[in-house]
Design a protein around this motif. Sequence first.
Motif, PDB file in Angstrom:
ATOM      1  N   PHE A 129       0.832  -1.197   0.000  1.00  0.00           N
ATOM      2  CA  PHE A 129       0.000   0.000   0.000  1.00  0.00           C
ATOM      3  C   PHE A 129       0.871   1.254   0.000  1.00  0.00           C
ATOM      4  N   LEU A 130       0.242   2.365  -0.379  1.00  0.00           N
ATOM      5  CA  LEU A 130       0.940   3.640  -0.490  1.00  0.00           C
ATOM      6  C   LEU A 130       0.313   4.640   0.459  1.00  0.00           C
ATOM      7  N   GLY A 140     -11.006   8.441 -11.272  1.00  0.00           N
ATOM      8  CA  GLY A 140     -10.120   9.405 -11.892  1.00  0.00           C
ATOM      9  C   GLY A 140      -8.713   9.406 -11.341  1.00  0.00           C
ATOM     10  N   ASN A 141      -8.343   8.395 -10.581  1.00  0.00           N
ATOM     11  CA  ASN A 141      -7.026   8.325  -9.957  1.00  0.00           C
ATOM     12  C   ASN A 141      -6.359   7.006 -10.350  1.00  0.00           C
ATOM     13  N   LEU A 142      -5.250   7.086 -11.055  1.00  0.00           N
ATOM     14  CA  LEU A 142      -4.488   5.910 -11.468  1.00  0.00           C
ATOM     15  C   LEU A 142      -3.136   5.931 -10.767  1.00  0.00           C
ATOM     16  N   VAL A 143      -2.844   4.849 -10.039  1.00  0.00           N
ATOM     17  CA  VAL A 143      -1.609   4.780  -9.249  1.00  0.00           C
ATOM     18  C   VAL A 143      -0.879   3.482  -9.551  1.00  0.00           C
ATOM     19  N   ALA A 144       0.404   3.575  -9.831  1.00  0.00           N
ATOM     20  CA  ALA A 144       1.287   2.412  -9.931  1.00  0.00           C
ATOM     21  C   ALA A 144       2.392   2.619  -8.906  1.00  0.00           C
ATOM     22  N   HIS A 145       2.480   1.722  -7.938  1.00  0.00           N
ATOM     23  CA  HIS A 145       3.435   1.884  -6.834  1.00  0.00           C
ATOM     24  C   HIS A 145       4.241   0.604  -6.679  1.00  0.00           C
ATOM     25  N   TRP A 146       5.532   0.771  -6.429  1.00  0.00           N
ATOM     26  CA  TRP A 146       6.429  -0.374  -6.313  1.00  0.00           C
ATOM     27  C   TRP A 146       7.413  -0.130  -5.181  1.00  0.00           C
ATOM     28  N   LYS A 147       7.581  -1.126  -4.317  1.00  0.00           N
ATOM     29  CA  LYS A 147       8.572  -1.069  -3.247  1.00  0.00           C
ATOM     30  C   LYS A 147       9.636  -2.126  -3.510  1.00  0.00           C
TER      31      LYS A 147
END
Length: 359
Positions: free
Chosen positions: A221-222, A252-259
């Motif tokens: 998660f972010l 309307g919110n696009l998120v790509a998150h990587w740890k």
Amino acid sequence: MGVRRRVKLKRSESNISSVDIGEYSYKISKTSHSSVDSQIERTRVDEEARTSNDEEQTQYKLETTKTDEEIKKIIISINEAQLAHYDNYVSMFNLLNSILELSRNPPIGPERVVKLGRTCVGVPSTLAHHWAVQIGESWYEITPKDKETRQNNVRVSDGRRAKSCAGLCGGEVVGLTTVTDEGIKAWNKLWLDANPEYNLFTDNCQKFAYQLMDWATNGKFLCEHRVISADMELADIEMVDNRRGFVAKKGGNLVAHWKYGKDILNSWWCFSTRYKIGHYTAQAVAGPGLGLFLDAIFVDRGAYSGNLFGIHVGLNLNTGLGIRNGNFEAQLLGCGGKIGADGIEVNTSLGGINACSLM
């Protein structure tokens, strides 16, 4: 992965005292006279105890596919990291939630977006925010059970925002989950058992929201907000692979998150620290808010005093322009700042400072 086994929780007064899985029982035990020098201990449970219907023993609908050897390795890692605290009110909850990952079974429901909603609390509003978490279409938040007592209660509501008005503009996308509503209900019960009474500086809405996001997303998660007055510890256990991420879209919110590395959060009363390595995010916002953002945090270590003041040092190349999560942001290769719900922040590629919230 082993066969699926039922998990039994043994209670002592209002707290979880031990966890029974198969032939073994797990509990926190002291290793010295120090109140914080402790470890997780495993003991074998005889057949009679495993089949008894002791009234103290409560079964939630929790199962695990982890083998005894896998659990043993996890416990060794936890003991070496000294994450067990004998006098910590939520030791057994952390054992269940963060260590054994009992409710993190293979996907058992459709994939749903997890969102975080916030709203200001009291006057002045610079001092605190109330947090709520949305999973699917339902919001979950901590409220007092009644005005006469300080007993915690999980309030569930549906709609664009939580009943408290947290997430008034739709909230922010923080991750994905496959947990079902039944699983969330069981987790909420566990959390209330471990945190029965509301405390502004320890067992509060932000602690509930942060731990719910961590559990529901399996740590993927972010959430970059400062934690105010929440006594908790969240730390990576480097078992096999710390690489994890998600791609989520909603409203309307696009998120790509990587740890790819560590993410360790510690908070005590109004003070918190956070240590991050290898966090990368690409985000396009077209409501609520508007903008494009590319965040690259190679290493970052920060210390904060609630919403009053904070400082962080490290190396980042964060770049973006627009409004997201209640803040206006303008940064180029780590240099710039933001202003809004999280206060005023001035950054360079090697660190920055922030102060008092405006929301």
